[in-house]
Structure formats: C-alpha cells, structure tokens
Design an enzyme around this catalytic site. Structure first.
Site, mmCIF file in Angstrom:
data_model
loop_
_atom_site.group_PDB
_atom_site.id
_atom_site.type_symbol
_atom_site.label_atom_id
_atom_site.label_comp_id
_atom_site.label_asym_id
_atom_site.label_seq_id
_atom_site.Cartn_x
_atom_site.Cartn_y
_atom_site.Cartn_z
ATOM 1 N N GLU A 136 0.861 -1.178 0.000
ATOM 2 C CA GLU A 136 0.000 0.000 0.000
ATOM 3 C C GLU A 136 0.903 1.236 0.000
ATOM 4 O OE1 GLU A 136 -2.614 0.223 3.322
ATOM 5 O OE2 GLU A 136 -3.294 -1.855 3.154
ATOM 6 N N ASP A 195 -5.676 8.742 10.721
ATOM 7 C CA ASP A 195 -4.343 8.193 10.972
ATOM 8 C C ASP A 195 -3.859 8.569 12.359
ATOM 9 O OD1 ASP A 195 -3.859 6.937 8.502
ATOM 10 O OD2 ASP A 195 -3.423 8.864 7.573
#
Length: 265
Positions: A48, A59
C-alpha cells in the site's frame, strides 16, 4: 501481478498475506521507493503506497508525522504515481491508500487512468463509502482497478454486505491490534468482524491496524486472509532518521519477522 493473484499464492502456501504500507515521499520520494523495495524483498506480498494528505483524520500520530514530512518535502500526487510505478515494476501488487479529497482534486477519471498506467492495482479509500462512490466505481471499472472499502466492528451486517458487494481485490477490516493493554479486547473484535465479513463475500479479508511484530502477525493470520502493517514500518524509519542504512536494515528485519509471523499463523 494482481492483488487476487497474491492472495491465491499465499492461500496455496497455506498462509495469510503480508500487506505493507508506507507513505510516498517519506522521508523523500527516492528513499521511500528504496524502502518499499526493501519491504518487497523481505517478504511483503502486497504494498500500500500512502498518498500524503494535510488532514489525515483517521491516521495515528506516527503516520501523521510521516505524511507531514512528505508534504513538507514537496511530495505531490504525481510523485505518488511515480512511486507506484517503481514498486509495481517489482511484480508486487501495489495499491494506493488515500483520502478522497486529493483524488477529487486531481480528477477522478484522470487519477484512475494514471494509476492504471503506472501499473497500480487499485485504491483503498478509508473515508469514501460505496454508497458515495459512484464516480470512483465507474472510473475503476473502466480501468479494471480494485476498489477496496473498509468495514469496522461497528458496521451492521447489512452495511458489511453492501460494502463487500462493492469491493474488488480484498476487504479492509479495521480493528486496533496494538501492543497496549487494549490488545486482547481488540482481538476479540477482529475475529468476529472477519467472520461476519466472510459470511457476505468470497474476497480475502485483511485486518489492520496496529500489528507491530511477528507474534501479533501470527495471531491475526490465524483468522484473517491478510495482515496489514503500516505504523510499525513508518516508526522504524522515524527511529533511524539519522542513519538511512540502519533504517533499511531495521526495516528488512521487521518485514522478515512479520513475514515469518503470517506463515506461523
């Protein structure tokens, strides 16, 4: 190689796949490519590539810090695509993980075309749900790109079924599997989530977040088709910011430990 092929190969070997994440441009574009190639050489089955974004609300602080470094270094969407091209050239399936706003700014159809042209396999869209993704779905289908959406322990069964029906490549099941005291209860959430998701689809179901070493990877690999690792890779490079050679060595060691874990699981 397609994402599906990577999971088929792992399944044929009787193991889960290791999915590794690193932001493009961290700490700079050329080194991020070198670091991801190191992860590939050391055992990652799928990569990724993160697209750095200025408002990464989903995040944690580690990935936020890396994304900020990449942005301050001038990393742009074109650099992300260049990174994808370099990594995909290794033969390892490479997807982009991004918030939706940068794709919309770049142009959805243009992004899909350029991602496919770079050899990218698809897109993970953490803040885009299938019922809001008509434009992306159409563009992805034109270019045969995987559409990877997220399910969570809070998702209803109906929501999981709707999400998996829209996915291609794999399904991303989010459940925190960190090293703190919350790990056991998080594990309790992850297993049932995978089971509920599998009841709706034949696609591989991969679990993130928070795996940081081989024993945890083995634990998750016991019930998931893929183990997704991001923050641990980023933290390794942050911890060796002053010595890139040492950083690559540590990254190789971590990847090998995780790869061993998915085989033991």
């Amino acid at each position: 190689m397609s994402v599906a092929t990577a999971f088929e190969r792992a399944r044929a070997e009787g193991r889960a796949a290791l999915v590794g994440y690193l932001p493009a441009g961290f700490p700079d574009v050329e080194f991020s490519i070198e670091a991801i190639r190191c992860m590939v050489d050391s055992g990652c089955d799928v990569i990724e590539v993160g697209l750095p974004y200025s408002d990464p609300v989903m995040d944690g602080p580690t990935i936020q810090a890396a994304a900020q470094q990449a942005l301050e270094g001038g990393t742009r969407t074109t650099d992300v695509l260049r990174t994808v091209e370099a990594v995909a050239a290794t033969g390892t399936p490479t997807v982009v993980m991004t918030y939706w706003n940068p794709v919309e700014r770049y142009g959805v159809d243009r992004f899909a075309a350029d991602l496919a042209s770079a050899g990218g396999a698809g897109l993970i869209t953490p803040d885009l749900t299938p019922d809001s993704a008509a434009g992306w779905t159409a563009a992805a289908d034109v270019h045969d790109l995987d559409k990877i959406f997220l399910v969570a322990p809070s998702s209803t069964d109906a929501r999981i079924a709707m999400t998996t029906a829209a996915c291609r490549g794999f399904v991303y099941a989010t459940a925190v599997m960190g090293v703190t005291g919350a790990r056991a209860s998080s594990s309790d959430l992850a297993g049932p989530l995978v089971a509920r998701t599998r009841a709706t689809t034949d696609l591989p179901v991969c679990v993130g977040l928070g795996v940081s070493h081989g024993d945890q990877a083995a634990e998750v690999a016991a019930f998931a088709d893929g183990v997704i690792v991001g923050s641990a890779f980023v933290r390794t490079l942050l911890d060796h910011a002053d010595d890139r050679a040492a950083g690559l060595s540590a990254l190789a060691g971590l990847t090998a430990d995780l790869a061993d874990g998915v085989r033991r699981g």
